[in-house]
Design a protein around this motif. Structure first.
Motif, PDB file in Angstrom:
ATOM      1  N   SER A 255       0.822  -1.219   0.000  1.00  0.00           N
ATOM      2  CA  SER A 255       0.000   0.000   0.000  1.00  0.00           C
ATOM      3  C   SER A 255       0.849   1.260   0.000  1.00  0.00           C
ATOM      4  CB  SER A 255      -0.937   0.002   1.210  1.00  0.00           C
ATOM      5  OG  SER A 255      -1.903  -1.027   1.102  1.00  0.00           O
ATOM      6  N   ASP A 256       1.946   1.235   0.718  1.00  0.00           N
ATOM      7  CA  ASP A 256       2.832   2.406   0.744  1.00  0.00           C
ATOM      8  C   ASP A 256       3.410   2.682  -0.640  1.00  0.00           C
ATOM      9  OD1 ASP A 256       2.400   2.777   3.446  1.00  0.00           O
ATOM     10  OD2 ASP A 256       4.189   1.656   4.055  1.00  0.00           O
ATOM     11  N   VAL A 257       3.782   1.621  -1.354  1.00  0.00           N
ATOM     12  CA  VAL A 257       4.338   1.800  -2.696  1.00  0.00           C
ATOM     13  C   VAL A 257       3.272   2.335  -3.648  1.00  0.00           C
ATOM     14  CG1 VAL A 257       5.380   0.619  -4.677  1.00  0.00           C
ATOM     15  CG2 VAL A 257       6.111   0.037  -2.356  1.00  0.00           C
ATOM     16  N   VAL A 258       2.043   1.828  -3.542  1.00  0.00           N
ATOM     17  CA  VAL A 258       0.959   2.326  -4.390  1.00  0.00           C
ATOM     18  C   VAL A 258       0.718   3.805  -4.111  1.00  0.00           C
ATOM     19  CG1 VAL A 258      -1.512   2.155  -4.908  1.00  0.00           C
ATOM     20  CG2 VAL A 258      -0.141   0.076  -4.651  1.00  0.00           C
ATOM     21  N   ASN A 259       0.668   4.182  -2.836  1.00  0.00           N
ATOM     22  CA  ASN A 259       0.463   5.594  -2.497  1.00  0.00           C
ATOM     23  C   ASN A 259       1.598   6.472  -3.013  1.00  0.00           C
ATOM     24  OD1 ASN A 259      -1.975   6.331  -1.093  1.00  0.00           O
ATOM     25  ND2 ASN A 259      -1.343   4.934   0.541  1.00  0.00           N
ATOM     26  N   ALA A 281      -4.675  -2.967 -10.132  1.00  0.00           N
ATOM     27  CA  ALA A 281      -5.441  -1.830 -10.644  1.00  0.00           C
ATOM     28  C   ALA A 281      -6.541  -1.433  -9.663  1.00  0.00           C
ATOM     29  CB  ALA A 281      -6.041  -2.183 -12.007  1.00  0.00           C
ATOM     30  N   MET A 282      -7.207  -2.424  -9.071  1.00  0.00           N
ATOM     31  CA  MET A 282      -8.257  -2.131  -8.105  1.00  0.00           C
ATOM     32  C   MET A 282      -7.680  -1.456  -6.858  1.00  0.00           C
ATOM     33  SD  MET A 282     -10.923  -5.322  -8.484  1.00  0.00           S
ATOM     34  CE  MET A 282      -9.720  -6.639  -8.346  1.00  0.00           C
ATOM     35  N   ALA A 283      -6.474  -1.866  -6.461  1.00  0.00           N
ATOM     36  CA  ALA A 283      -5.821  -1.211  -5.317  1.00  0.00           C
ATOM     37  C   ALA A 283      -5.556   0.262  -5.622  1.00  0.00           C
ATOM     38  CB  ALA A 283      -4.528  -1.939  -4.972  1.00  0.00           C
ATOM     39  N   PHE A 284      -5.117   0.549  -6.850  1.00  0.00           N
ATOM     40  CA  PHE A 284      -4.866   1.939  -7.233  1.00  0.00           C
ATOM     41  C   PHE A 284      -6.150   2.755  -7.180  1.00  0.00           C
ATOM     42  CE2 PHE A 284      -0.655   0.877  -8.580  1.00  0.00           C
ATOM     43  CZ  PHE A 284       0.036   2.085  -8.592  1.00  0.00           C
ATOM     44  N   VAL A 285      -7.243   2.181  -7.688  1.00  0.00           N
ATOM     45  CA  VAL A 285      -8.508   2.914  -7.674  1.00  0.00           C
ATOM     46  C   VAL A 285      -8.974   3.144  -6.244  1.00  0.00           C
ATOM     47  CG1 VAL A 285     -10.932   2.856  -8.366  1.00  0.00           C
ATOM     48  CG2 VAL A 285      -9.170   2.042  -9.947  1.00  0.00           C
ATOM     49  N   ILE A 302      -6.447   1.789 -16.647  1.00  0.00           N
ATOM     50  CA  ILE A 302      -6.732   0.585 -17.427  1.00  0.00           C
ATOM     51  C   ILE A 302      -6.080  -0.594 -16.727  1.00  0.00           C
ATOM     52  CG2 ILE A 302      -6.433  -0.602 -19.636  1.00  0.00           C
ATOM     53  CD1 ILE A 302      -6.317   2.063 -21.025  1.00  0.00           C
ATOM     54  N   ALA A 303      -6.842  -1.650 -16.515  1.00  0.00           N
ATOM     55  CA  ALA A 303      -6.300  -2.882 -15.934  1.00  0.00           C
ATOM     56  C   ALA A 303      -5.837  -3.804 -17.048  1.00  0.00           C
ATOM     57  CB  ALA A 303      -7.358  -3.578 -15.085  1.00  0.00           C
ATOM     58  N   TYR A 304      -4.843  -4.627 -16.723  1.00  0.00           N
ATOM     59  CA  TYR A 304      -4.395  -5.624 -17.698  1.00  0.00           C
ATOM     60  C   TYR A 304      -4.668  -7.014 -17.133  1.00  0.00           C
ATOM     61  CZ  TYR A 304      -1.959  -7.528 -21.689  1.00  0.00           C
ATOM     62  OH  TYR A 304      -1.685  -8.181 -22.867  1.00  0.00           O
ATOM     63  N   PHE A 312     -15.684  -4.716 -10.707  1.00  0.00           N
ATOM     64  CA  PHE A 312     -15.317  -3.649  -9.785  1.00  0.00           C
ATOM     65  C   PHE A 312     -16.237  -2.447  -9.977  1.00  0.00           C
ATOM     66  CE2 PHE A 312     -12.248  -0.443  -8.076  1.00  0.00           C
ATOM     67  CZ  PHE A 312     -12.067  -1.040  -6.836  1.00  0.00           C
ATOM     68  N   THR A 313     -16.218  -1.534  -9.015  1.00  0.00           N
ATOM     69  CA  THR A 313     -16.959  -0.282  -9.127  1.00  0.00           C
ATOM     70  C   THR A 313     -16.002   0.880  -8.879  1.00  0.00           C
ATOM     71  OG1 THR A 313     -18.965  -1.343  -8.281  1.00  0.00           O
ATOM     72  CG2 THR A 313     -18.920   1.058  -8.270  1.00  0.00           C
TER      73      THR A 313
END
Length: 365
Positions: A255-259, A281-285, A302-304, A312-313
């Motif tokens: 999570s720290d890296v995503v943030n 991708a969902m973690a980023f959103v 965009i997810a791959y 997802f929503t």
């Protein structure tokens, strides 16, 4: 008096409907099941929870995807079996169930029994597993997705070259075997998938974009190569190409890296990201929305893989590899090799598609 109450499906009917949807699409969405079956959401959630306990499916946000024990459709008793095809893939959870379903479809059609084994991305040497599979007397051929990033990779390829039964690589490059002879293979053109994503973002008006990759994935390297070429051709991020590799999702610093990556993206003016794979991708959103960053208004994503992106929503725009078709093509190719041992080596590449949904839009002016 005529009974006008809508028919409520019995539990067995609901189960059959859910299994049919899993076989056809690889995933089910609770909202769609509610529309199809006309039953309460709480009832469907209980159904999915029970099926998850049985290993039939795996629940995800908004629905479920096929599990490791999803039963195959019944086959006829009079079908002629011509032997077995052994399959070794690195996972029976994410991505690979769709490929395996395609293999099973082709195997039933061609009269082959499928012997499935799941290894892991951590397994260094697959030869003992492969040897046990071949020791089964009726195995006519192998479909294998070997780990190409280990010290034993060359030895595994050499073993496949010397194996008494033919083999086909699936979602792996045709690594040269003994004498430089290419291995027969079926792969997805992941570089094209990256191009489709970049072209979509460019068409929307994005000029500065970023790529987020999963660590230790053979697919990531192919996506990166196609993305770099596409961005250069489309004049996206021409000065400072933004790219980040993420740690494993189970890592305590994920999570720290995503943030931190979101911080870097916004600080450099990036307005869109291609993220491999769906859970990342969902973690980023999720983290973006928590921070008040609008998706897609502030940041398109965009997810791959498109394994669960549609559930997802907001529903994620995603590059969708043809998983089932890859599995079918691998078994069909192997069956041809079994029937015609002297035919030329075939290296088949299938194209992914881009499914545009709610997570991408034109950048704010």
């Amino acid at each position: 008096m005529t009974d006008t109450t809508p028919h409520q499906p019995l539990a067995a009917e609901r189960r059959a409907h859910i299994l049919s949807a899993l076989h056809n699409d690889g995933a089910v969405r609770i909202s769609q099941l509610t529309d199809d079956l006309g039953v309460a959401t709480v009832t469907l959630r209980r159904d999915l929870a029970q099926l998850e306990k049985e290993g039939v499916l795996r629940r995800v946000h908004g629905g479920a995807v096929a599990g490791t024990n999803t039963p195959a459709p019944a086959t006829r008793d009079d079908e002629t079996q011509t032997g077995s095809i052994a399959v070794l893939v690195p996972s029976l959870a994410y991505y690979w169930p769709g490929v395996v379903r395609g293999m099973e479809t082709a195997g039933r059609r061609l009269g082959y029994k499928m012997l499935l084994r799941g290894a892991s991305y951590e397994l260094q040497d697959e030869r003992p597993v492969l040897e046990r599979l071949v020791a089964n007397g009726d195995v006519r051929g192998l479909v294998v997705a070997p780990n190409t990033d280990t010290a034993h990779a060359a030895d595994v390829m050499s073993w496949l070259s010397d194996c008494p039964v033919p083999s086909v690589l699936v979602e792996r490059d045709a690594v040269p075997g003994a004498g430089g002879i290419p291995r027969e293979s079926v792969t997805t053109d992941h570089a094209l998938g990256a191009l489709l994503a970049a072209r979509h973002l460019a068409t929307l008006g994005h000029r500065k974009v970023g790529l987020i990759l999963s660590r230790h994935s053979p697919t990531s390297r192919k996506i990166a190569g196609g993305w770099q070429t596409a961005c250069e051709e489309l004049a996206l991020t021409p000065a400072d190409h933004f790219e980040q590799t993420l740690p494993d999702r189970t890592s305590p610093d994920f999570s720290d890296v995503v943030n931190a990556t979101l911080d870097s993206a916004l600080a450099t003016g990036v307005t869109a990201l291609l993220v491999h794979s769906d859970p990342e991708a969902m973690a980023f959103v999720d983290l973006a929305l928590t921070r008040g960053i609008s998706v897609p208004d502030d940041l398109s994503i965009i997810a791959y893989d498109d394994e669960v992106a549609q559930l997802f929503t907001p529903a994620l725009t995603a590059v969708s590899p043809p998983r089932a078709s890859v599995g079918e093509a691998a078994v069909e190719l192997l069956a041809r090799r079994i029937a015609e041992p002297d035919r030329p080596v075939h290296r088949v590449q299938l194209s992914p598609r881009l499914n545009v949904r709610a997570s991408t839009a034109a950048p704010r002016s």
